[in-house]
Scaffold this active site. Structure first.
Site, PDB file in Angstrom:
ATOM      1  N   HIS B 123       0.718  -1.296  -0.445  1.00 46.89           N
ATOM      2  CA  HIS B 123       0.062  -0.276   0.219  1.00 46.89           C
ATOM      3  C   HIS B 123       1.067   1.667   0.145  1.00 46.89           C
ATOM      4  O   HIS B 123       0.367   2.295  -0.250  1.00 46.89           O
ATOM      5  CB  HIS B 123      -1.221  -0.027   0.969  1.00 46.89           C
ATOM      6  N   HIS B 210       7.047  -8.452   3.633  1.00 52.78           N
ATOM      7  CA  HIS B 210       5.432  -7.994   3.431  1.00 52.78           C
ATOM      8  C   HIS B 210       5.316  -8.185   1.991  1.00 52.78           C
ATOM      9  O   HIS B 210       5.026  -8.159   0.989  1.00 52.78           O
ATOM     10  CB  HIS B 210       5.851  -6.431   3.364  1.00 52.78           C
ATOM     11  N   HIS B 243       1.671  -8.339   5.818  1.00 52.21           N
ATOM     12  CA  HIS B 243       0.780  -8.245   4.346  1.00 52.21           C
ATOM     13  C   HIS B 243      -0.331  -9.205   5.118  1.00 52.21           C
ATOM     14  O   HIS B 243      -1.559  -8.716   4.612  1.00 52.21           O
ATOM     15  CB  HIS B 243       1.076  -8.605   3.526  1.00 52.21           C
TER      16      HIS B 243
HETATM   17 MN   LIG Z   1      -2.308  -5.038   4.449  1.00 51.99          MN
HETATM   18 MN   LIG Z   2       0.073  -5.323   2.872  1.00 50.37          MN
END
Ligand SMILES: [Mn+2]
Ligand SMILES: [Mn+2]
Ligand SMILES: [Mn+2]
Ligand SMILES: [Mn+2]
Lengths: 338, 338
Positions: B123, B210, B243
């Site tokens: 993100h 992640h 994540h």
């Molecule tokens: Mn996330």
């Molecule tokens: Mn993520």
């Protein structure tokens, strides 16, 4: 003046405005101009041993500077305002006017040696959902002291920041940009008030604003869409005018002779106009007790803008000569560089 | 464990990830949830006397956080990471891995007492014209140490940050998000290399990444669009998996029993899924020489997400009974709160 430390009673201020960082940043040739000149200006403050930096708004060209622009500006401010040097003046007014509740060099977690003070311009004014501006991001990053924001246009109370260095007392009245017509009306309706320190006469009063300046009736601006010098109070000693890009850095007596006005002008040409074509400057001002001295310093990184008139009737061209027109175009081009 | 200072040989780390600050920020009811929970997590670190904070990515929900979101996050980091307390560990690896060339608590112009280290998620990954990410803004504002960025996907060299506190040595291998398929391929093609400190066996090796995590063949994710534990090197002691929003904060032995995996999960529910409905946690981990202890701490500010199945055939409703349907809708509504 430069290179020598100001004496214990002299407050030295680097004055700059309308740096428009990020202007034209996608241009491959000119993209970095605004940032380079900001750095040159900050360097002048450092070499000139300024006690502080005062910026008159339009620090950024875009209300939402790109990430790269914000990052690089923060980096420069970090480099030129932080350090182990001592700040030789005191802010004696209520620090609640700053968003963090204190002037940044008083933050025990930061070492600031040359604090940066700024108002917003029309390019970088607060707004949006958060009602914040880019200066608030700099502020929370410890990189500036943002002041001069007035939210209630029905009652604009301008409280000065009070700075003391030795025997010198300087009151700085900040007025970040407000739409010109509205501010004009507020002045006319006496909805703009200035709070002054006690012993007013012992202070040197500086106002910094970011508005259209009335240029007599010759200008294209309606007289209600600008601020007239006569609208400003007579107790002021010096007015620093931001927003006007024309460099008139040498202080001029106001029309009524009550105060001086200096208009540093932009540090990057954002329009193809004769006003932007002159040599750009910032200034170091020394205030000592009741008097001040201004030392304008030219900016050499500014890309020269050369303007020349061409009288077509004297070029010997025929109106219908298409080939000649083409030729003329290619001649005219280099005459108008920015 | 909490409230007591870790001893001179114990490195205490607050672990959090996927805070998604700014998620749903325009929602009048839930708009501030993510920020409030970030503050709760930081408070847990402060009360628990963490030496440092380690964030596993998706700090921000939006790649370009709104001005208000950026401002408030910076404000929180300022409040919880800066201060006059002493940092009790040393970074002994090359600080050139940080954008500023130094870890922030070593900056002579900043007082950092609980440094914040982070990798980027999907993100808040770097990109755009400047090839920067929001973490770079935090970094130049002195508020984080951003690491684990790998630009050359043909040769991913993961150099650890090396932390020493007393007799304890911790190597942290950061791997910010890379598109899963590409990273999977890079691992398969042996294009991911880990540099280890000399005397490898004297260090406690933590990896933070992640990525999608392989969940066996039951999951919906193709096995090439995720990272399998078996792909990670066996010298690791602990893997912190960002994540994945499901909170599996209690360390689990990896399939081959070579290291532990902890998956703190998100601190705000960003989807209406059973994985997001459990109680959310952050963790304080204590590393002492070669061993670690994990203390999960529940987050109480998280808005409860209750999921329940409704079997329509058991509700006694007739398919054509419109009035009943209306009634049913009003019953069903509160059962799915987020
Ligand atoms: Mn996330
Ligand atoms: Mn993520
Ligand atoms: Mn301007
Ligand atoms: Mn302007």
């Amino acid at each position: 003046m430069a290179d020598e430390l100001p004496d214990a009673d002299t407050l030295r201020i680097l004055i700059l405005t309308d740096t428009h960082v990020g202007f034209n940043e996608k241009d491959k040739v000119r993209g970095k101009d605004s940032l380079e000149t900001l750095e040159e200006a900050l360097q002048i403050g450092k070499n000139g041993r300024a006690d502080l930096i005062l910026h008159g708004g339009d620090l950024f060209h875009e209300n939402k500077p790109s990430r790269g622009c914000l990052f690089r500006t923060m980096n420069l401010l970090k480099q030129y305002t932080m350090g182990s040097g001592e700040v030789a003046f005191e802010v004696v007014s209520d620090p609640a006017c700053f968003g963090t509740g204190q002037v940044n060099y008083k933050d025990p977690n930061l070492n600031v040696e040359c604090p940066f003070f700024m108002i917003h311009g029309n390019h970088d004014d607060p707004g949006g959902e958060s009602n914040l501006c880019a200066a608030n991001i700099l502020e929370v990053g410890g990189l500036c002291n943002y002041f001069g924001r007035h939210e209630d246009l029905e009652d604009i109370v301008i409280r000065p920041i009070l700075l003391v260095k030795g025997k010198t007392r300087v009151a700085i009245y900040g007025l970040g940009n407000i739409r010109d017509e509205r501010l004009h009306r507020a002045f006319q309706a006496k909805k703009v008030r200035f709070e002054t320190p006690v012993d007013t006469e012992k202070w040197f009063h500086v106002m910094i604003l970011h508005q259209n300046r009335h240029k007599g009736n010759k200008g294209a601006v309606p007289s209600k869409a600008c601020i007239h010098e006569e609208m400003l109070p007579s107790f002021l000693d010096l007015v620093i005018w931001g927003h006007e890009h024309d460099c008139q850095v040498k202080p001029q007596e106001s029309l009524r002779g009550e105060f001086y006005v200096m208009q540093p002008g932009s540090s990057v040409a954002t329009s193809l106009s004769p006003q932007e074509a002159g040599l750009k400057h910032v200034a170091l001002i020394d205030v000592k007790e009741g008097v001040f001295r201004c030392n304008p310093v030219p900016l050499w990184t500014v890309r020269p803008l050369v303007m020349r008139d061409i009288v077509l009737s004297e070029t010997g061209l025929l109106k219908t000569d298409t080939q000649q027109k083409q030729k003329q175009r290619s001649i005219a081009k280099p005459k108008c560089r920015i």
